[in-house]
Scaffold this active site. Sequence first.
Site: not given
Length: 121
Positions: A39, A103, A107
Amino acid sequence: MAEVSRVQRAPDDLFLKIVAGEIPATIVHSDDLVVAFEDVNPQAPVHVLVVPRERYENVAELAAASPQALARLVEVAQRIADERCGGEHRLVFNTGTAVGQSVFHVHAHVLGGRDFTWPPG
């Protein structure tokens, strides 16, 4: 009429661009179903994102459409946690803007390497 691929329906997807190598990232795992990368704004000493190669908006959509990709995603997350923080980790999926999803390509956040409090947030 043939269905348009999931990749073609989301050409501006940040994570698809990382998967395709168009945006640089520190890749820690890559296979035919998922990609894992560091990240860029880590919230713990270990903070890795694991994404399916195909775009699904959230974890429920991924589970319904590709349970094998979801299973692989969780398997890879565990492997990363085993290697980087002795297996102890928090695995987080955010679904919706109100809970922090920014986003809209599912994920998993693999978080570890420090103590966490409960409840989160």
